[in-house]
Design an enzyme around this catalytic site. Structure first.
Site, PDB file in Angstrom:
ATOM      1  N   GLY A 162      17.756  32.683  -4.769  1.00 23.31           N
ATOM      2  CA  GLY A 162      16.854  33.218  -3.753  1.00 23.31           C
ATOM      3  C   GLY A 162      17.615  33.824  -2.599  1.00 23.31           C
ATOM      4  O   GLY A 162      18.833  34.001  -2.669  1.00 23.31           O
ATOM      5  N   ASN A 163      16.904  34.169  -1.528  1.00 20.37           N
ATOM      6  CA  ASN A 163      17.569  34.697  -0.343  1.00 20.37           C
ATOM      7  C   ASN A 163      16.869  34.192   0.914  1.00 20.37           C
ATOM      8  O   ASN A 163      15.878  33.470   0.832  1.00 20.37           O
ATOM      9  CB  ASN A 163      17.635  36.234  -0.391  1.00 20.37           C
ATOM     10  CG  ASN A 163      16.259  36.857  -0.407  1.00 20.37           C
ATOM     11  OD1 ASN A 163      15.518  36.762   0.556  1.00 20.37           O
ATOM     12  ND2 ASN A 163      15.900  37.484  -1.523  1.00 20.37           N
ATOM     13  N   ARG A 164      17.357  34.584   2.071  1.00 19.67           N
ATOM     14  CA  ARG A 164      16.924  33.959   3.325  1.00 19.67           C
ATOM     15  C   ARG A 164      15.765  34.675   4.008  1.00 19.67           C
ATOM     16  O   ARG A 164      15.425  34.351   5.140  1.00 19.67           O
ATOM     17  CB  ARG A 164      18.122  33.908   4.299  1.00 19.67           C
ATOM     18  CG  ARG A 164      19.264  33.057   3.777  1.00 19.67           C
ATOM     19  CD  ARG A 164      20.522  33.312   4.587  1.00 19.67           C
ATOM     20  NE  ARG A 164      20.359  32.916   5.971  1.00 19.67           N
ATOM     21  CZ  ARG A 164      20.720  31.761   6.478  1.00 19.67           C
ATOM     22  NH1 ARG A 164      21.311  30.863   5.700  1.00 19.67           N
ATOM     23  NH2 ARG A 164      20.543  31.479   7.735  1.00 19.67           N
ATOM     24  N   SER A 165      15.147  35.645   3.341  1.00 16.78           N
ATOM     25  CA  SER A 165      14.072  36.383   4.012  1.00 16.78           C
ATOM     26  C   SER A 165      12.864  35.474   4.267  1.00 16.78           C
ATOM     27  O   SER A 165      12.411  34.761   3.377  1.00 16.78           O
ATOM     28  CB  SER A 165      13.653  37.574   3.153  1.00 16.78           C
ATOM     29  OG  SER A 165      12.559  38.219   3.748  1.00 16.78           O
TER      30      SER A 165
END
Ligand code: CTP
Length: 397
Positions: A204-207
């Protein structure tokens, strides 16, 4: 206020408005008072309440209320009330007020799904929107009784936010174009995709989705019909927005392309993973005794923004906006990416562990395919959203 059982939620909206310093006059229809009585509205607003044009005639209330208001907020708006407003009927104090109001008018409809989806109601909503009224799409969920579907009045906190935004926009110097997206359909993607490794893990990512949600809220206030494709966000659905929840980049691609058909503008604010695990494991991967874990092989995800641009080559004049999150040499990377992606506008912001992600504010430079460049200083994500919609609205004209 129309005669809907959701009137009870409006008590809370009224409280929030008065507690934040607004002077509120409550104008119910006769039947609205069957759900919540006149003393409640009078006590909460601190003003007498009337449904008729015949009370206090010397003050000409049927004209004065509408003329003096900064905002008329109709909640709940029943099917009957929407029909009357669309056709200009004026048989009580509320419908007279709607005809004399020159300020922004917001309708928050609430009714059963069948009534909301009926072509007559939809035609009335379209008429009101085409005249510049803001019609907040109802939320989906449990309705009165056991049935569920679209038709619920959004939560008071969400409605309060709409009221706050509309009033804030009225204060802007260029308030003249506050409804410049009326009649437009816009699609926004928000959040960050998750690419599954096995049933338990993902990449995943931090958005956080905050910028995409701000874009959606501001677009509603400017009159647009909004579809928000949200990937893995923990945020409340904004009022008046159709929210499609997705998980992976592939899910997002399907939802965005479907919603983008016929849309006037698409803003890709989501952080889409460029790669996903090539071999999804149906069963949870177990650790083994061998020292070396098995490597995760990656494969490329579809480029949704690229596909939107490709599809547009087939003839539509849709405006397409991309985002770029860069950690270094922001201006150069931004220009290069704009050229590579082929979109109309690219919003470039600098990201880092404590910059932008999850923060309520943002700063960015918005690059145009025409060579333009607009710097937006650090401020609330709504302010950046407003600049982006200004630039989109210019291009739609
Ligand atoms: N985007 C997309 N589909 C992808 C990847 C990105 O639609 N598979 C969109 C994002 O929503 C964003 C824009 O493309 O609007 C830029 O994304 P970014 O990942 O920064 O661009 P890349 O071309 O992947 O460049 P790089 O990773 O090299 O910085």
């Amino acid at each position: 206020m129309g005669a809907g059982i959701a009137a009870y939620k409006v008590c809370e909206l009224l409280r929030r408005l008065t507690e934040s310093g607004h002077d509120v006059r409550v104008v119910p229809t006769r039947d609205a008072l069957r759900f919540v009585g006149e003393p409640t509205w009078a006590a909460l607003s601190g003003h007498p309440v009337s449904t008729e044009v015949w009370d206090g005639v010397s003050e000409v209330p049927h004209v004065r209320l509408g003329q003096h208001a900064d905002l008329v907020f109709v909640a709940p708006a029943t099917a009957d009330l929407l029909a009357k407003a669309a056709h200009g009927l004026a048989d009580d104090l509320l419908t007279n007020t709607l005809l004399t109001a020159r300020c922004p008018v917001v309708f928050a409809p609430a009714m059963h799904t069948e009534m909301w989806e009926h072509p007559a109601t939809q035609a009335n909503v379209a008429t009101l929107r085409s005249r510049g009224a803001i019609v907040v799409d109802p939320a989906s969920g449990r309705l009165t009784g056991a049935d569920t579907g679209p038709g619920r009045l959004p939560e008071p906190a969400t409605l309060f936010e709409v009221a706050r935004q509309v009033l804030a926009r009225r204060g802007l110097a260029h308030g003249g174009h506050s409804q410049d997206l009326a009649g437009r359909h816009v699609v926004i993607s928000a959040g960050g995709t998750r690419e599954p490794i096995d049933p338990v893990r993902f990449i995943g990512n931090r958005s956080s989705g905050l910028q995409g949600y701000a874009l959606a809220r501001v677009a509603v206030v400017r009159g647009a019909q909004v579809t928000l494709v949200a990937a893995n966000v923990a945020l409340t659905d904004p009022a008046g927005v159709r929210v499609v929840r997705v998980g992976s980049a592939e899910d997002m691609r399907k939802a965005v392309l479907e919603a983008a058909d016929g849309a006037d503008a698409v803003v890709m604010a989501a952080a889409v993973a460029d790669f996903r695990p090539a071999d999804y494991q149906d069963l949870k991967i177990k650790k083994t005794d061998s020292a070396e874990p098995a490597p995760i092989r990656l494969t490329k995800n579809p480029d949704i923004l690229g596909e939107l641009v490709q599809r547009r080559l087939a003839g539509s004049d849709q405006i397409i906006v991309g985002f770029a999150a860069e950690t270094d040499d922001v201006a150069r990377h931004g220009r290069e990416k704009l050229a590579r992606k082929g979109c109309d506008l690219l919003v470039v912001n600098q990201v880092g562990e404590n910059l932008t992600f999850g923060a309520p504010d943002n700063e960015a430079v918005v690059l145009g395919a025409d060579g333009s460049s607009v710097e937006v200083p650090r401020g609330p994500k709504e302010a950046l959203a407003d600049v982006i919609w200004d630039l989109v609205a210019d291009r739609l004209e």
